[in-house]
Design a protein around this motif. Sequence first.
Motif, PDB file in Angstrom:
ATOM      1  N   ASP A  20      -3.668   7.049  -4.317  1.00  0.00           N
ATOM      2  CA  ASP A  20      -3.619   6.470  -2.985  1.00  0.00           C
ATOM      3  C   ASP A  20      -3.965   4.989  -3.128  1.00  0.00           C
ATOM      4  O   ASP A  20      -5.095   4.654  -3.476  1.00  0.00           O
ATOM      5  N   PHE A  21      -2.997   4.133  -2.890  1.00  0.00           N
ATOM      6  CA  PHE A  21      -3.179   2.687  -2.976  1.00  0.00           C
ATOM      7  C   PHE A  21      -3.310   2.142  -1.566  1.00  0.00           C
ATOM      8  O   PHE A  21      -2.326   1.986  -0.870  1.00  0.00           O
ATOM      9  N   SER A  22      -4.545   1.871  -1.172  1.00  0.00           N
ATOM     10  CA  SER A  22      -4.788   1.402   0.181  1.00  0.00           C
ATOM     11  C   SER A  22      -5.744   0.227   0.143  1.00  0.00           C
ATOM     12  O   SER A  22      -6.818   0.330  -0.454  1.00  0.00           O
ATOM     13  N   ARG A  23      -5.378  -0.866   0.758  1.00  0.00           N
ATOM     14  CA  ARG A  23      -6.228  -2.066   0.763  1.00  0.00           C
ATOM     15  C   ARG A  23      -7.555  -1.803   1.463  1.00  0.00           C
ATOM     16  O   ARG A  23      -8.549  -2.395   1.108  1.00  0.00           O
ATOM     17  N   GLN A  72       0.848  -1.185   0.000  1.00  0.00           N
ATOM     18  CA  GLN A  72       0.000   0.000   0.000  1.00  0.00           C
ATOM     19  C   GLN A  72       0.880   1.229   0.000  1.00  0.00           C
ATOM     20  O   GLN A  72       2.097   1.136   0.049  1.00  0.00           O
ATOM     21  N   GLY A  73       0.261   2.369  -0.082  1.00  0.00           N
ATOM     22  CA  GLY A  73       0.997   3.631  -0.090  1.00  0.00           C
ATOM     23  C   GLY A  73       0.407   4.581  -1.096  1.00  0.00           C
ATOM     24  O   GLY A  73      -0.659   4.334  -1.662  1.00  0.00           O
ATOM     25  N   ASN A  74       1.109   5.663  -1.307  1.00  0.00           N
ATOM     26  CA  ASN A  74       0.640   6.624  -2.295  1.00  0.00           C
ATOM     27  C   ASN A  74       1.792   7.002  -3.216  1.00  0.00           C
ATOM     28  O   ASN A  74       2.964   6.880  -2.861  1.00  0.00           O
ATOM     29  N   VAL A  75       1.403   7.431  -4.412  1.00  0.00           N
ATOM     30  CA  VAL A  75       2.366   7.910  -5.397  1.00  0.00           C
ATOM     31  C   VAL A  75       1.899   9.292  -5.834  1.00  0.00           C
ATOM     32  O   VAL A  75       0.767   9.453  -6.295  1.00  0.00           O
ATOM     33  N   VAL A  76       2.758  10.284  -5.666  1.00  0.00           N
ATOM     34  CA  VAL A  76       2.470  11.648  -6.089  1.00  0.00           C
ATOM     35  C   VAL A  76       3.415  11.974  -7.235  1.00  0.00           C
ATOM     36  O   VAL A  76       4.631  11.799  -7.100  1.00  0.00           O
ATOM     37  N   VAL A  77       2.846  12.398  -8.355  1.00  0.00           N
ATOM     38  CA  VAL A  77       3.668  12.776  -9.501  1.00  0.00           C
ATOM     39  C   VAL A  77       3.433  14.240  -9.840  1.00  0.00           C
ATOM     40  O   VAL A  77       2.369  14.792  -9.596  1.00  0.00           O
TER      41      VAL A  77
END
Length: 124
Positions: free
Chosen positions: A118-121, A58-63
Amino acid sequence: MKHAHTFLVLALASLVGCSFYARGPEDYRKVTRDLLEKKNEKIEDCYKGELAASETAQGNVVVRFDVEAKTGNLTNIKVVDKKTNASENLQKCVVDALQGLKLDPPDQRTGEATFEWDFSRAKR
């Protein structure tokens, strides 16, 4: 996968005596968001790959990226390290998914944007 949007549009082109397409800030945000959403399936696949490797991924990626004036090409696509906590593999996959995107029709103005996935299960 939740999306958070933050955009700042900068007008860098001379507007005198030209015939062109120039979006307002809200329209620019909407069409850029719509363009990115075309890659949702690919980005979802990135996360599924992470989950296959680790069930707790999980986590987040900001571009951050620019939208070139007149061509509409997304350029300078980079991860914002201080705001990103997903794996390097997921970061790279997201950036790769955005390569080659082009705003059509292009705008006379250069755009600068920041976008977050936002990648959160828990949200799945």
